[in-house]
Design an enzyme around this catalytic site. Structure first.
Site, PDB file in Angstrom:
ATOM      1  CD  GLU A   1       2.951  -8.742  -5.079  1.00  5.55           C
ATOM      2  OE1 GLU A   1       3.803  -9.432  -4.292  1.00  5.55           O
ATOM      3  OE2 GLU A   1       2.783  -7.547  -4.890  1.00  5.55           O
TER       4      GLU A   1
ATOM      5  CE  LYS B   1     -11.152 -10.903 -20.976  1.00 12.11           C
ATOM      6  NZ  LYS B   1     -12.609 -10.146 -21.003  1.00 12.11           N
TER       7      LYS B   1
ATOM      8  CG  HIS C   1       5.842  -6.139  -4.345  1.00 10.08           C
ATOM      9  ND1 HIS C   1       4.769  -5.837  -3.893  1.00 10.08           N
ATOM     10  CD2 HIS C   1       6.777  -4.947  -3.885  1.00 10.08           C
ATOM     11  CE1 HIS C   1       4.821  -4.710  -3.307  1.00 10.08           C
ATOM     12  NE2 HIS C   1       5.915  -3.944  -3.205  1.00 10.08           N
TER      13      HIS C   1
ATOM     14  CG  ASP D   1     -15.504 -11.310 -19.971  1.00 10.18           C
ATOM     15  OD1 ASP D   1     -14.672 -12.256 -20.072  1.00 10.18           O
ATOM     16  OD2 ASP D   1     -15.440 -10.232 -19.941  1.00 10.18           O
TER      17      ASP D   1
ATOM     18  N   GLY E   1       0.692  -1.145   0.037  1.00 11.42           N
ATOM     19  CA  GLY E   1       0.126  -0.019  -0.021  1.00 11.42           C
ATOM     20  C   GLY E   1       0.868   1.287   0.107  1.00 11.42           C
TER      21      GLY E   1
ATOM     22  CB  CYS F   1       5.398  -4.115   0.497  1.00 10.12           C
ATOM     23  SG  CYS F   1       6.415  -2.638   0.370  1.00 10.12           S
ATOM     24  CE1 TYR F   2       1.025   1.029   5.708  1.00 14.15           C
ATOM     25  CE2 TYR F   2      -0.528  -0.672   5.309  1.00 14.15           C
ATOM     26  CZ  TYR F   2       0.038   0.511   5.775  1.00 14.15           C
ATOM     27  OH  TYR F   2      -1.040   1.170   6.877  1.00 14.15           O
TER      28      TYR F   2
END
Ligand code: XMP
Length: 514
Positions: free
Chosen positions: A174, A370, A172, A230, A57, A84-85
Site C-alpha cells: 500500500e 477525503k 507493504h 465535506d 500491526g 506484514c503482521y
C-alpha cells in the site's frame, strides 16, 4: 444507507497503514470496509465479502496477547491477503512458524525478487523495490504454501497457497515506495477475488441521490453549510435529491478568509439555486470575543455562539425532520470502528447539539475518504476552488490572531492571507502544500519606511506538507515566492512592517499558532 457494491474486508490489526490500504483498494475501484480484527467468520460470511485483507500491526504473531483472527474464516472459501503482521498471523494460524529477527531487521526500501508465475505477481517485474518494516519474519511456511518472493534478509518475503487463494506479503504494497504495490493489489482483487471494479464515483453519486430521494420523500432537511468540502458535497447531494426541501444555514461568523462568505453564497445560491440562509453574525461574534485573548476560551465562545445562532435560525424555520451532516469515513473509523482508533482532538465548530429534535441524521459521505469526497464534488459540478480548498479550522481566523480580536486586526490578517493565497495559486503551490496561511503574531517591531521610523505588526507565514495533519513538515517554499509575498504584503497591507516564515515542523509545533 445500503448501496450494494462488491465489497472487500480490511481487517484492522492496529497497523499504521490501515486507512491507506483501504484507500488503495478503493483506487482499484473496489469498495472496501475497515472492521476490527475480532469480527467473526459468521459476520464475514453474512456480509458476503469477496476478499479479506489483514493489515499490519505492532505485535508479534507468536505473542499470546497479540490480536488474533477467528480461525474459522479460513474455511469460508474467501481469498485472503495478509500484509506484514497479517501475513505472519496467517502463517502462525495455519501451522507455520514466525520468529523474531534481532540482527537483520529490515526497514525501508528493499529489493525483492518475485516469482512471476505467482498470481499476485502476474505481469510484475522480476525484481522490484518495496517497503519493509519488520522485526519478525516467517521462518516456516504453513502446509500448502510456497514462497513467491525473497529479499536479501527475508527468505520468505511473500507466500501463497493458490488452491485456497491465500497470500501473504512481508512488505507493504500500500505504501508509495513499493514500486509495483498497486499492481499486486489489483492482482489480488481482480484475479484472486474476482472483483469487477464496480466502485465508481459517478454511479455512487447517482445511486446516493436516488436513495436519498426515496428515503426523504416529502420531508424536510436542514444542513449547516460551512463552505468546506465535506458539508458542501453532502448538502449538494441532498439538494440534487430533494431540491427546496433542503434548507442550508450558513453562519458567517466574520472569521472567514477574505471574500469567502460571498463566494459560498454565490456558488450555492446562484449556481445551484439552493435554499440557503446566510446569517451575518459578525458583530455578534466580535462582541462576544471582545477583550478575550486565551485561545481555548476563544474556541469555546465561538463554538457556543455558533450553536446558539444555528438554533435560533432553525427554530424560525419550523419542523425539520432530518439533519444532514458531512461526516466522512475517516471520522467514522477514528471514532472507534478500527482497532487503531485515534480520537480526534478537534471538534469542528460546526458540531451541533445532539438533541435538536431531528428524527434522523443523514450522512451521505459516511463511506467516503477525503479524495473520494473531492471526486464526488467534481462529479456534482462544484467549482474546483471549493473542491480543492485547503482545510480551514472551525474557529477560523480567531486562532490566527494572537491575543484579542478586533475588526482592524481581522482586516490586516484577511488582506495578508489573501495575498499569500493568490501567490501560492499563481505559482502552482496551492495543490502541493496541504495548508498555508498568514498569522497575525501580536508582535510589534521597529522598521524604516521611506525616511521614517515605524513601529508596526509582524505577520508570520505558515505552510505545511502533511498526509494526516497529525504530523507535518514546513513546506520548502521557493525563496522568490516568499519574497514576492513579503513585498506585496508590506506594500499593500497597512500597518505591517515585518514578515517572518515559520520553519517548525509538527511536532514540536502545531500547524496553527493557537
Ligand atoms: P494543529 O494546529 O492542531 O492543526 O496542528 C491540525 C489541523 O487541525 C486544524 N485545527 C482545527 N480545526 N477546529 C477545527 O475545526 C479547531 O479548533 C482547530 N484547531 C486546529 C488545523 O487547521 C489543521 O488543519
Amino acid at each position: 444507507m445500503e448501496i450494494k457494491n462488491e465489497s472487500v474486508l480490511v481487517m484492522d490489526f492496529g497497523g499504521q497503514y490501515t486507512q491507506l490500504i483501504a484507500r488503495r483498494v478503493r483506487e482499484c475501484n473496489v469498495y472496501c470496509e475497515i472492521k476490527p480484527c475480532h469480527i467473526t467468520a459468521a459476520e464475514i460470511k453474512e456480509k458476503g465479502y469477496k476478499g479479506i485483507i489483514f493489515t499490519g500491526g505492532p505485535n508479534s504473531a507468536y505473542d499470546e496477547n497479540g490480536p488474533k483472527c477467528d480461525p474459522a474464516l479460513f474455511e469460508l472459501g474467501i481469498p485472503v491477503l495478509g500484509i506484514c503482521y497479517g501475513a505472519q498471523l496467517m502463517a502462525e494460524t495455519l501451522g507455520g512458524k514466525v520468529i523474531g529477527i534481532e540482527d537483520n531487521r529490515e526497514y525501508g526500501k528493499t529489493e525483492i525478487e518475485v516469482n512471476p508465475s505467482s498470481l499476485l505477481f502476474h505481469n510484475a517485474k522480476p525484481a522490484a523495490v518495496c517497503w519493509m518494516s519488520h522485526t519478525d519474519r516467517i521462518e516456516e511456511l504453513p502446509h500448502g504454501f510456497k514462497t513467491t518472493a525473497i529479499s536479501k534478509d527475508c527468505p520468505i518475503a511473500a507466500m501463497e497457497d493458490i488452491k485456497r487463494n491465500f497470500f501473504g506479503v512481508q512488505f507493504h504494497p500500500e505504501v508509495e515506495h513499493t514500486e509495483e504495490g498497486q499492481l499486486y493489489l489489483r492482482n489480488f482483487l481482480y484475479n484472486a477475488c474476482g472483483c469487477t471494479a464496480d466502485w465508481k464515483m459517478d454511479s455512487f453519486v447517482a445511486d446516493t441521490i436516488a436513495h436519498l430521494k426515496e428515503k426523504i420523500g416529502d420531508k424536510k432537511v436542514l444542513c449547516a453549510l460551512s463552505g468546506g468540502v465535506d458539508s458542501s458535497v453532502a448538502a449538494l447531494m441532498v439538494h440534487k435529491a430533494v431540491g427546496k426541501q433542503l434548507t442550508c444555514i450558513f453562519v458567517d461568523h466574520g472569521l472567514l478568509r477574505k471574500d469567502e462568505g460571498d463566494q459560498v453564497e454565490k456558488v450555492f445560491k446562484e449556481q445551484f439555486d439552493m435554499n440557503l440562509i446566510r446569517v451575518n453574525a459578525q458583530e455578534r461574534f466580535l462582541a462576544k470575543l471582545a477583550g478575550v485573548s486565551d485561545p481555548e476560551t476563544k474556541r469555546k465562545i465561538i463554538g457556543e455562539e455558533f450553536i446558539r445562532v444555528f438554533e435560533e435560525e432553525s427554530q424560525k424555520l419550523g419542523k425539520m425532520e432530518y439533519l444532514c451532516q458531512g461526516t466522512i469515513y475517516p471520522d467514522v473509523v477514528e471514532s472507534g470502528v478500527g482497532a487503531s482508533a485515534v480520537i480526534k482532538s478537534h471538534h469542528n465548530v460546526g458540531g451541533l447539539p445532539e438533541n435538536v429534535g431531528f428524527e434522523e441524521i443523514i450522512e451521505p459521505l459516511r463511506d467516503l475518504f477525503k479524495d473520494e469526497v473531492r471526486k464526488a464534488g467534481l462529479e456534482l459540478g462544484i467549482p474546483e476552488f471549493l473542491v480543492f480548498r485547503q482545510p480551514f479550522p472551525g474557529p477560523g481566523l480567531a486562532i490566527r490572531i494572537m491575543g484579542d480580536i478586533t475588526e482592524g486586526k481581522l482586516e490586516i490578517l484577511k488582506d495578508a492571507d489573501a495575498i499569500m493565497r493568490e501567490e501560492f495559486a499563481k505559482n502552482g503551490l496551492d495543490r502541493q502544500v496541504n495548508q498555508y496561511f498568514a498569522v497575525l503574531t501580536g508582535i510589534k517591531s521597529v522598521g524604516v519606511m521611506g525616511d521614517g521610523r515605524t513601529y508596526d505588526n509582524t505577520i508570520a507565514l505558515r505552510a505545511v506538507t502533511t498526509s494526516d495533519f497529525m504530523t507535518a513538515d514546513w513546506a520548502r517554499v521557493p525563496y522568490d515566492v516568499l519574497e514576492k509575498i513579503s513585498n506585496r504584503i508590506i506594500n499593500e497591507v497597512k500597518n505591517v512592517n515585518r514578515i517572518v516564515y515559520d520553519i517548525t515542523s509538527k511536532p514540536p509545533a502545531t500547524v496553527e499558532w493557537e
